[in-house]
Design a protein around this motif. Sequence first.
Motif, PDB file in Angstrom:
ATOM      1  N   UNK A  78       0.846  -1.198   0.000  1.00 43.76           N
ATOM      2  CA  UNK A  78       0.000   0.000   0.000  1.00 43.76           C
ATOM      3  C   UNK A  78       0.876   1.241   0.000  1.00 43.76           C
ATOM      4  N   UNK A  79       0.736   2.116  -1.001  1.00 43.71           N
ATOM      5  CA  UNK A  79       1.615   3.294  -1.097  1.00 43.71           C
ATOM      6  C   UNK A  79       1.396   4.290   0.034  1.00 43.71           C
ATOM      7  N   UNK A  80       2.490   4.886   0.504  1.00 43.49           N
ATOM      8  CA  UNK A  80       2.457   5.976   1.460  1.00 43.49           C
ATOM      9  C   UNK A  80       3.276   7.139   0.908  1.00 43.49           C
ATOM     10  N   UNK A  81       3.026   8.340   1.450  1.00 42.75           N
ATOM     11  CA  UNK A  81       3.633   9.530   0.857  1.00 42.75           C
ATOM     12  C   UNK A  81       5.092   9.712   1.233  1.00 42.75           C
ATOM     13  N   UNK A  82       5.565   9.036   2.295  1.00 45.08           N
ATOM     14  CA  UNK A  82       6.898   9.357   2.807  1.00 45.08           C
ATOM     15  C   UNK A  82       7.532   8.145   3.464  1.00 45.08           C
ATOM     16  N   UNK A  83       8.870   8.073   3.382  1.00 49.28           N
ATOM     17  CA  UNK A  83       9.575   7.025   4.111  1.00 49.28           C
ATOM     18  C   UNK A  83       9.467   7.206   5.614  1.00 49.28           C
ATOM     19  N   UNK A  84       9.000   8.371   6.062  1.00 51.01           N
ATOM     20  CA  UNK A  84       8.740   8.542   7.491  1.00 51.01           C
ATOM     21  C   UNK A  84       7.630   7.610   7.949  1.00 51.01           C
ATOM     22  N   UNK A  85       6.624   7.392   7.084  1.00 56.18           N
ATOM     23  CA  UNK A  85       5.560   6.451   7.431  1.00 56.18           C
ATOM     24  C   UNK A  85       6.117   5.054   7.635  1.00 56.18           C
ATOM     25  N   UNK A  86       6.937   4.607   6.710  1.00 57.62           N
ATOM     26  CA  UNK A  86       7.442   3.237   6.774  1.00 57.62           C
ATOM     27  C   UNK A  86       8.466   3.069   7.890  1.00 57.62           C
ATOM     28  N   UNK A  87       9.356   4.035   8.031  1.00 60.53           N
ATOM     29  CA  UNK A  87      10.396   3.933   9.050  1.00 60.53           C
ATOM     30  C   UNK A  87       9.809   4.019  10.460  1.00 60.53           C
ATOM     31  N   UNK A  88       8.913   4.957  10.684  1.00 58.54           N
ATOM     32  CA  UNK A  88       8.352   5.130  12.017  1.00 58.54           C
ATOM     33  C   UNK A  88       7.232   4.142  12.325  1.00 58.54           C
TER      34      UNK A  88
ATOM     35  N   UNK B  32       0.884  10.916   9.865  1.00 57.75           N
ATOM     36  CA  UNK B  32      -0.104  10.155  10.611  1.00 57.75           C
ATOM     37  C   UNK B  32       0.328   8.693  10.684  1.00 57.75           C
ATOM     38  N   UNK B  33       0.657   8.252  11.885  1.00 56.70           N
ATOM     39  CA  UNK B  33       1.134   6.891  12.093  1.00 56.70           C
ATOM     40  C   UNK B  33       0.042   6.031  12.715  1.00 56.70           C
TER      41      UNK B  33
ATOM     42  N   UNK C  32      10.544  18.911   5.568  1.00 55.06           N
ATOM     43  CA  UNK C  32      10.449  18.977   4.094  1.00 55.06           C
ATOM     44  C   UNK C  32      11.346  17.918   3.458  1.00 55.06           C
ATOM     45  N   UNK C  33      12.562  17.789   3.955  1.00 55.56           N
ATOM     46  CA  UNK C  33      13.529  16.854   3.361  1.00 55.56           C
ATOM     47  C   UNK C  33      13.052  15.415   3.466  1.00 55.56           C
ATOM     48  N   UNK C  34      12.562  15.036   4.643  1.00 54.68           N
ATOM     49  CA  UNK C  34      12.173  13.639   4.850  1.00 54.68           C
ATOM     50  C   UNK C  34      10.817  13.324   4.234  1.00 54.68           C
ATOM     51  N   UNK C  35       9.940  14.311   4.142  1.00 57.00           N
ATOM     52  CA  UNK C  35       8.625  14.044   3.551  1.00 57.00           C
ATOM     53  C   UNK C  35       8.654  14.007   2.036  1.00 57.00           C
TER      54      UNK C  35
END
Length: 354
Positions: free
Chosen positions: A178-188, A245-246, A350-353
């Motif tokens: 399932x796609x997410x907008x940022x690696x912050x979603x997957x990492x966190x 949003x986690x 901004x960089x991580x998103x």
Amino acid sequence: MNIAIIGAGNGGQTMAAHLTMEGHLVSLYDINKKLVSDLNELGGIQCEGVINGFVPIEATTNIQQALEGAEVIMCTTNANAHERVAKSIAPFIQDNQIVLIFPGYWGALEFSQVLEQYENNKRIFIAETESLIYTCRYMRPGYVNVRSIKQQLEFATYPSEDVYEVKKRLESVYPQLTPQKSILNTTLNNVNPIFHTPITLMNAGRIESEGDFYFYPEGATPSVVNVIEKVDQERLMLGKAIGVELASALELLHRFYNVNEKTLYDGINKNKAYQRGKAPTTLKYRYIYEDIPYGLVPMSELGKALDVETPCIDLLIDLAEVAVNEELRSKGINMEKLGLGNVTRGEIVEYLNY
């Protein structure tokens, strides 16, 4: 598809067997010559559990051979090997290949930075997931027990705009991505550090004593789950501070395993996929050497950069360092390594998103 799998551990062996069963052309690579020799002597991988049967597989220690013709490169190694894997594939990677890291631990960003250092100007798609797609364990080379395959798994790409192209191309391999907008979603959203570290440290005496026990149903007692919930709250606060949003740990159990319990304690202890997994027999294990330097330490660092307090996370890091008598904070991911050592809070977001 033609798929190269890097890492012949729990996830790599399971993935190689499963995707071969599904009709894909798979090449399995590992740096461990003895492991590769054992797999080739057996001639394949025997699966039991939700995947059953013997699957012929040929493994290799030749990275160039493994990558030849691959449309997708799946990395299933521990996080402490991500940088080495990125360096090893850099000379051989080709235009239009996908690199997918299971799970992320900031891996997409690490791979991107390494390939940039190698002045690789090819068009590569780099992605990471929030978790390994299988709950599995190999008992010995070529014999794996597969307790579950996750029903829905989020992934993201770096840069973020590549996510829908990767989704389209991997639909025949893992439709549950399932796609997410940022690696912050997957990492966190990687709950390995959230679960593994408190259970391991609070059961240290039992782990180092004689006799086996089941990691989750016997190790995740009510007081241990209290600590897990506190660490999870700090993780969710980091997401809120950075605008991501986690899912809570309990919500992730619902999504991964269709667990419908109302409390995290029941969610962990009644999860069928967790019932048979044995605890490690030493603290010299990835639950300490992966989940802390590549999981909790970056959360602590991110907290400092975002002015979010993480006292329970910091306590677990400090306790682990005392328990194993080693420095762990400097061994993994920190803000400097992510290229964020001297930037503002807004620039970090901004960089991580994006």
